[in-house]
Design a protein around this motif. Structure first.
Motif, PDB file in Angstrom:
ATOM      1  N   UNK A  36      38.811 -57.685  30.507  1.00 52.74           N
ATOM      2  CA  UNK A  36      39.805 -57.951  31.548  1.00 52.74           C
ATOM      3  C   UNK A  36      39.295 -59.119  32.387  1.00 52.74           C
ATOM      4  N   UNK A  37      39.281 -60.314  31.807  1.00 56.87           N
ATOM      5  CA  UNK A  37      38.607 -61.460  32.450  1.00 56.87           C
ATOM      6  C   UNK A  37      39.157 -61.812  33.825  1.00 56.87           C
ATOM      7  N   UNK A  38      40.434 -61.559  34.072  1.00 55.81           N
ATOM      8  CA  UNK A  38      41.006 -61.882  35.386  1.00 55.81           C
ATOM      9  C   UNK A  38      40.937 -60.700  36.352  1.00 55.81           C
ATOM     10  N   UNK A  39      40.326 -59.602  35.884  1.00 52.76           N
ATOM     11  CA  UNK A  39      40.155 -58.414  36.729  1.00 52.76           C
ATOM     12  C   UNK A  39      41.494 -57.973  37.352  1.00 52.76           C
ATOM     13  N   UNK A  40      42.542 -57.975  36.518  1.00 48.49           N
ATOM     14  CA  UNK A  40      43.841 -57.513  37.016  1.00 48.49           C
ATOM     15  C   UNK A  40      43.791 -56.004  37.217  1.00 48.49           C
ATOM     16  N   UNK A  41      44.574 -55.512  38.154  1.00 47.62           N
ATOM     17  CA  UNK A  41      44.683 -54.073  38.388  1.00 47.62           C
ATOM     18  C   UNK A  41      46.074 -53.628  37.956  1.00 47.62           C
ATOM     19  N   UNK A  42      46.164 -52.392  37.502  1.00 52.05           N
ATOM     20  CA  UNK A  42      47.423 -51.884  36.969  1.00 52.05           C
ATOM     21  C   UNK A  42      47.999 -50.809  37.882  1.00 52.05           C
ATOM     22  N   UNK A  43      49.272 -50.970  38.169  1.00 51.41           N
ATOM     23  CA  UNK A  43      49.999 -49.994  38.973  1.00 51.41           C
ATOM     24  C   UNK A  43      50.926 -49.247  38.018  1.00 51.41           C
ATOM     25  N   UNK A  44      50.582 -47.989  37.741  1.00 50.13           N
ATOM     26  CA  UNK A  44      51.371 -47.189  36.808  1.00 50.13           C
ATOM     27  C   UNK A  44      52.427 -46.403  37.578  1.00 50.13           C
ATOM     28  N   UNK A  45      53.677 -46.606  37.208  1.00 54.03           N
ATOM     29  CA  UNK A  45      54.762 -45.959  37.938  1.00 54.03           C
ATOM     30  C   UNK A  45      55.919 -45.662  36.999  1.00 54.03           C
ATOM     31  N   UNK A  46      56.860 -44.891  37.475  1.00 56.51           N
ATOM     32  CA  UNK A  46      58.036 -44.563  36.679  1.00 56.51           C
ATOM     33  C   UNK A  46      58.742 -45.838  36.243  1.00 56.51           C
ATOM     34  N   UNK A  47      59.089 -45.915  34.956  1.00 54.09           N
ATOM     35  CA  UNK A  47      59.679 -47.143  34.413  1.00 54.09           C
ATOM     36  C   UNK A  47      60.917 -47.580  35.173  1.00 54.09           C
ATOM     37  N   UNK A  48      61.710 -46.629  35.624  1.00 54.40           N
ATOM     38  CA  UNK A  48      62.960 -46.963  36.319  1.00 54.40           C
ATOM     39  C   UNK A  48      62.722 -47.616  37.671  1.00 54.40           C
ATOM     40  N   UNK A  49      61.537 -47.404  38.256  1.00 52.12           N
ATOM     41  CA  UNK A  49      61.254 -47.932  39.600  1.00 52.12           C
ATOM     42  C   UNK A  49      60.617 -49.316  39.575  1.00 52.12           C
ATOM     43  N   UNK A  50      60.177 -49.777  38.421  1.00 47.26           N
ATOM     44  CA  UNK A  50      59.453 -51.050  38.353  1.00 47.26           C
ATOM     45  C   UNK A  50      60.274 -52.248  38.847  1.00 47.26           C
ATOM     46  N   UNK A  51      61.573 -52.358  38.543  1.00 50.24           N
ATOM     47  CA  UNK A  51      62.317 -53.505  39.081  1.00 50.24           C
ATOM     48  C   UNK A  51      62.310 -53.554  40.610  1.00 50.24           C
ATOM     49  N   UNK A  52      62.377 -52.398  41.262  1.00 52.59           N
ATOM     50  CA  UNK A  52      62.366 -52.371  42.728  1.00 52.59           C
ATOM     51  C   UNK A  52      61.002 -52.750  43.284  1.00 52.59           C
ATOM     52  N   UNK A  53      59.948 -52.449  42.537  1.00 50.51           N
ATOM     53  CA  UNK A  53      58.592 -52.748  43.006  1.00 50.51           C
ATOM     54  C   UNK A  53      58.158 -54.174  42.687  1.00 50.51           C
ATOM     55  N   UNK A  54      58.945 -54.874  41.877  1.00 46.31           N
ATOM     56  CA  UNK A  54      58.548 -56.197  41.411  1.00 46.31           C
ATOM     57  C   UNK A  54      58.174 -57.159  42.555  1.00 46.31           C
ATOM     58  N   UNK A  55      58.921 -57.209  43.674  1.00 44.56           N
ATOM     59  CA  UNK A  55      58.542 -58.141  44.744  1.00 44.56           C
ATOM     60  C   UNK A  55      57.162 -57.880  45.342  1.00 44.56           C
ATOM     61  N   UNK A  56      56.655 -56.648  45.211  1.00 49.64           N
ATOM     62  CA  UNK A  56      55.356 -56.294  45.779  1.00 49.64           C
ATOM     63  C   UNK A  56      54.211 -56.462  44.787  1.00 49.64           C
ATOM     64  N   UNK A  57      54.528 -56.944  43.579  1.00 51.35           N
ATOM     65  CA  UNK A  57      53.531 -57.086  42.527  1.00 51.35           C
ATOM     66  C   UNK A  57      53.463 -58.536  42.059  1.00 51.35           C
ATOM     67  N   UNK A  58      52.394 -58.862  41.362  1.00 51.63           N
ATOM     68  CA  UNK A  58      52.333 -60.189  40.735  1.00 51.63           C
ATOM     69  C   UNK A  58      53.211 -60.238  39.494  1.00 51.63           C
ATOM     70  N   UNK A  59      53.547 -59.089  38.978  1.00 57.42           N
ATOM     71  CA  UNK A  59      54.434 -59.011  37.834  1.00 57.42           C
ATOM     72  C   UNK A  59      54.477 -57.590  37.317  1.00 57.42           C
ATOM     73  N   UNK A  60      55.388 -57.326  36.389  1.00 59.51           N
ATOM     74  CA  UNK A  60      55.509 -55.996  35.811  1.00 59.51           C
ATOM     75  C   UNK A  60      56.101 -56.093  34.417  1.00 59.51           C
ATOM     76  N   UNK A  61      55.687 -55.179  33.581  1.00 62.61           N
ATOM     77  CA  UNK A  61      56.283 -55.048  32.249  1.00 62.61           C
ATOM     78  C   UNK A  61      57.417 -54.034  32.384  1.00 62.61           C
ATOM     79  N   UNK A  62      58.636 -54.490  32.139  1.00 64.13           N
ATOM     80  CA  UNK A  62      59.825 -53.684  32.424  1.00 64.13           C
ATOM     81  C   UNK A  62      60.644 -53.486  31.155  1.00 64.13           C
ATOM     82  N   UNK A  63      61.027 -52.244  30.894  1.00 68.73           N
ATOM     83  CA  UNK A  63      61.913 -51.948  29.766  1.00 68.73           C
ATOM     84  C   UNK A  63      63.233 -52.688  29.938  1.00 68.73           C
ATOM     85  N   UNK A  64      63.784 -53.153  28.842  1.00 68.81           N
ATOM     86  CA  UNK A  64      64.960 -54.020  28.902  1.00 68.81           C
ATOM     87  C   UNK A  64      66.152 -53.375  29.572  1.00 68.81           C
TER      88      UNK A  64
END
Length: 268
Positions: free
Chosen positions: A171-199
């Motif tokens: 993990x060369x960039x030492x990123x941290x992972x925020x694990x949360x309910x898939x449905x909530x990730x779009x709402x949390x996107x502004x508070x994160x550097x990014x998110x992997x979101x189901x289509x």
């Protein structure tokens, strides 16, 4: 005036034949409840519903907002089938809950993507970036494999589809992972550097996977094709074949191409 005469025996035979044909038609018609996730999957189900009606199958669509609910409902008998999940997800659910649910036929595939409102270049993500991923085993693993395929992290050799952050060996960039309910990730996107979101959730949040995703899963040989699922005891019932055929129809394929323009693809 021409008169037609009919003796009682002939009349009785005709009545009996008519009643038989009527009862056969009624027997051929069937109504089932189909569980889907609300949003784009519900739209697709509506198209399949119209196709199924032509073959004597009436579908009542039941929309859910949480991935865990359609299998619970199917297992309880509240619905007769669902169409929302891929095989790694079902396998994880069966392992955790003992469901006797089986795939019946492919429907769609929705390549998962990485989104960001802070950054425009995936390769330029900063050191210590906070990245959201789904908290269920199959989609969380799917997210990590996407990040690994694009060089952000490295997973240990032999890691399966249900990878977790514990499987990260580099993990060369030492990123941290925020694990949360898939449905909530779009709402949390502004508070994160990014998110992997189901289509399906990306589309529901107004994101365009073909334009807004910084990186995305491969569209070929994708192991995450969704399918119709039913209880194991029902897999050979006539309604199952009719439901699968409705999803795998030209009408549905044409709708996917026109409505989603490559974001959602046929999986059959």
């Amino acid at each position: 005036m021409i008169r037609f005469t009919l003796d009682r025996r002939a009349f009785g035979a005709l009545v009996a034949t008519g009643l038989l044909l009527g009862s056969t038609a009624l027997a051929a018609a069937e109504t089932i409840k189909l569980g889907v996730i609300g949003g784009d999957e519900e739209e697709i189900a509506e198209v399949a519903k119209k196709v199924a009606e032509k073959n004597g199958l009436t579908i009542e669509i039941v929309a859910f907002s949480d991935y865990t609910l359609p299998n619970e409902a199917l297992d309880r008998g509240d619905i007769d089938a669902n169409a929302f999940q891929h095989k790694p997800y079902l396998d994880a659910q069966i392992a955790a809950r003992g469901y006797r649910i089986v795939p019946a036929g492919y429907t769609i595939v929705e390549p998962i993507g990485f989104y960001s409102t802070r950054h425009k270049d995936f390769a330029a993500l900063p050191e210590g970036a906070k990245i959201g991923i789904p908290n269920d085993p199959s989609n969380g693993g799917r997210a990590l494999h996407l990040l690994a395929a694009n060089g952000l992290i490295k997973l240990k050799d032999g890691t399966g589809l249900t990878a977790t952050p514990l499987d990260i060996v580099e993990n060369p960039k030492k990123v941290t992972f925020v694990e949360t309910d898939a449905a909530l990730l779009p709402k949390q996107l502004p508070d994160l550097d990014g998110a992997v979101i189901n289509t399906n959730y990306a589309l529901g949040a107004g994101l365009n996977p073909t334009k807004d995703a910084l990186v995305q899963e491969s569209r070929t040989n994708n192991p995450y094709g969704n399918f119709v699922a039913v209880r194991e005891a029902d897999k050979d019932k006539p309604f199952v074949a009719k439901l699968v055929a409705a999803y795998q129809s030209k009408e549905v394929a044409d709708f996917l191409a026109e409505r989603f323009k490559g974001a959602v693809l046929p999986a059959w």
